[in-house]
Scaffold this motif. Structure first.
Motif, PDB file in Angstrom:
ATOM      1  N   ILE A  29     -30.041  48.642  47.021  1.00 21.18           N
ATOM      2  CA  ILE A  29     -28.360  48.819  47.293  1.00 21.18           C
ATOM      3  C   ILE A  29     -27.865  47.480  46.533  1.00 21.18           C
ATOM      4  CG2 ILE A  29     -28.423  50.183  49.121  1.00 21.18           C
ATOM      5  CD1 ILE A  29     -27.653  47.810  50.639  1.00 21.18           C
ATOM      6  N   THR A  30     -26.522  47.741  45.861  1.00 22.93           N
ATOM      7  CA  THR A  30     -25.925  46.698  45.523  1.00 22.93           C
ATOM      8  C   THR A  30     -24.881  46.478  46.602  1.00 22.93           C
ATOM      9  OG1 THR A  30     -25.586  47.709  43.330  1.00 22.93           O
ATOM     10  CG2 THR A  30     -23.831  46.176  43.819  1.00 22.93           C
ATOM     11  N   ALA A  31     -24.391  47.221  47.495  1.00 20.32           N
ATOM     12  CA  ALA A  31     -23.600  46.843  48.549  1.00 20.32           C
ATOM     13  C   ALA A  31     -23.614  47.954  49.621  1.00 20.32           C
ATOM     14  CB  ALA A  31     -22.140  46.822  48.213  1.00 20.32           C
ATOM     15  N   LEU A  32     -23.392  47.699  51.081  1.00 21.01           N
ATOM     16  CA  LEU A  32     -23.361  48.676  51.916  1.00 21.01           C
ATOM     17  C   LEU A  32     -22.195  48.760  52.549  1.00 21.01           C
ATOM     18  CD1 LEU A  32     -25.953  50.248  53.536  1.00 21.01           C
ATOM     19  CD2 LEU A  32     -25.375  48.946  55.238  1.00 21.01           C
ATOM     20  N   GLN A  33     -21.760  49.823  53.120  1.00 19.09           N
ATOM     21  CA  GLN A  33     -20.474  49.857  53.557  1.00 19.09           C
ATOM     22  C   GLN A  33     -20.433  50.606  54.972  1.00 19.09           C
ATOM     23  OE1 GLN A  33     -17.493  51.773  50.697  1.00 19.09           O
ATOM     24  NE2 GLN A  33     -18.585  50.759  48.946  1.00 19.09           N
ATOM     25  N   TRP A  34     -19.807  50.110  55.882  1.00 21.94           N
ATOM     26  CA  TRP A  34     -19.535  50.560  57.251  1.00 21.94           C
ATOM     27  C   TRP A  34     -18.293  51.278  57.458  1.00 21.94           C
ATOM     28  CZ3 TRP A  34     -22.974  51.530  60.636  1.00 21.94           C
ATOM     29  CH2 TRP A  34     -24.527  50.768  60.583  1.00 21.94           C
ATOM     30  N   TYR A  35     -18.165  52.766  57.771  1.00 22.73           N
ATOM     31  CA  TYR A  35     -17.246  53.401  58.041  1.00 22.73           C
ATOM     32  C   TYR A  35     -16.915  53.708  59.307  1.00 22.73           C
ATOM     33  CZ  TYR A  35     -16.519  53.936  52.895  1.00 22.73           C
ATOM     34  OH  TYR A  35     -16.209  53.765  51.613  1.00 22.73           O
ATOM     35  N   ARG A  36     -15.676  53.935  59.789  1.00 25.25           N
ATOM     36  CA  ARG A  36     -15.625  54.657  61.194  1.00 25.25           C
ATOM     37  C   ARG A  36     -14.857  55.969  61.038  1.00 25.25           C
ATOM     38  NH1 ARG A  36     -12.739  50.543  65.324  1.00 25.25           N
ATOM     39  NH2 ARG A  36     -11.231  50.640  63.648  1.00 25.25           N
ATOM     40  N   GLN A  37     -14.938  56.852  61.605  1.00 23.59           N
ATOM     41  CA  GLN A  37     -14.266  58.319  61.595  1.00 23.59           C
ATOM     42  C   GLN A  37     -13.806  58.691  63.003  1.00 23.59           C
ATOM     43  OE1 GLN A  37     -16.433  61.613  59.718  1.00 23.59           O
ATOM     44  NE2 GLN A  37     -14.357  62.653  59.186  1.00 23.59           N
ATOM     45  N   LYS A  38     -12.396  58.590  63.229  1.00 25.62           N
ATOM     46  CA  LYS A  38     -12.040  58.947  64.560  1.00 25.62           C
ATOM     47  C   LYS A  38     -11.649  60.402  64.140  1.00 25.62           C
ATOM     48  CE  LYS A  38     -10.061  54.771  65.857  1.00 25.62           C
ATOM     49  NZ  LYS A  38      -9.091  53.973  66.678  1.00 25.62           N
ATOM     50  N   SER A  39     -11.670  61.228  65.346  1.00 23.50           N
ATOM     51  CA  SER A  39     -11.638  62.692  65.682  1.00 23.50           C
ATOM     52  C   SER A  39     -10.224  63.165  64.880  1.00 23.50           C
ATOM     53  CB  SER A  39     -11.710  63.087  67.156  1.00 23.50           C
ATOM     54  OG  SER A  39     -11.230  64.362  67.099  1.00 23.50           O
ATOM     55  N   GLY A  40     -10.380  63.994  64.041  1.00 23.74           N
ATOM     56  CA  GLY A  40      -9.218  64.693  63.087  1.00 23.74           C
ATOM     57  C   GLY A  40      -9.064  63.700  61.946  1.00 23.74           C
TER      58      GLY A  40
END
Lengths: 109, 115
Positions: A29-40
């Motif tokens: 990988i070149t970069a790794l991203q962390w995401y958060r997804q809240k309901s809706g």
């Protein structure tokens, strides 16, 4: 196929505790991203960590990257109820993001 | 906070009907992505654009799905003949460039239910 995978499907902690979500990936990988997804809502990027970085912080969040074991972690300290969400790691291949399957985090009051 | 705007938030269609959803990317973002997220939270990349030009799309998109990003108008994703398996959350995202280190901003999505 999933390029990145979170290692736990679901986690539950009490408010104030710390928690760590792990991610493993199978290609370079070149970069790794962390995401958060809240309901809706759609995913929101939390931290982007480049392949030449070992650690990155954003407030109560801390991401690590180990390119030798092809793994990353996202730690949240002093969790709050509003941290309840699904957390994804993702790699950006330039043309598209490839997401892991997500770890659902529940923070109890 | 993301300023990617997707409409409508919810869409209910019968099988065989057309389903169309729109996306206004963040101002100044030339790169637009469409993803499908199923009930198991799995993401499937559909198509992406740079300005009005398609960069990459999957086979599914090439057949029943059509998408465009005209200049000075919202981007759109349309399913020509909806199937039950198309029921999902459709996410639009935009970014400043295609680079792997670029932050990508997502809208809230359009939840499509095909009955």
């Amino acid at each position: 196929s999933q390029l990145a995978e979170e290692n736990s499907w679901a986690l539950s902690v009490h408010e104030g505790e710390s928690v760590t979500v792990n991610c493993s990936y199978k290609t370079s990988i070149t970069a790794l991203q962390w995401y958060r997804q809240k309901s809706g809502k759609g995913p929101a990027q939390l931290i982007l960590i480049r392949s030449n970085e070992r650690e990155k912080r954003n407030g109560r969040l801390r991401a690590t990257l180990d390119t030798s074991s092809q793994s990353s972690s996202l730690s949240i300290t002093a969790t709050r109820c509003e941290d309840t969400a699904v957390y994804f790691c993702a790699s950006n291949m330039g043309y598209k993001l490839t997401f892991g399957t997500g770890t659902s985090l529940l923070v109890d009051p | 906070n993301s300023k990617v705007i997707q409409t409508p938030r919810y869409l209910v269609k019968g099988q065989g009907q057309k389903a169309k959803m729109r996306c206004i990317p963040e101002k100044g973002h030339p790169v637009v992505f469409w993803y499908q997220q199923n009930k198991n939270n799995e993401f499937k990349f559909l198509i992406n654009f740079q300005n009005q030009e398609v960069l990459q799309q999957i086979d599914m998109t090439e057949k029943r799905f059509s998408a465009e990003c005209p200049s000075n108008s919202p981007c759109s994703l349309e399913i020509q003949s909806s199937e039950a398996g198309d029921s999902a959350l459709y996410l639009c995202a935009s970014s400043l460039s295609r680079g792997a280190n670029t932050e990508v901003f997502f809208g809230k999505g359009t939840r499509l239910t095909v009955v």
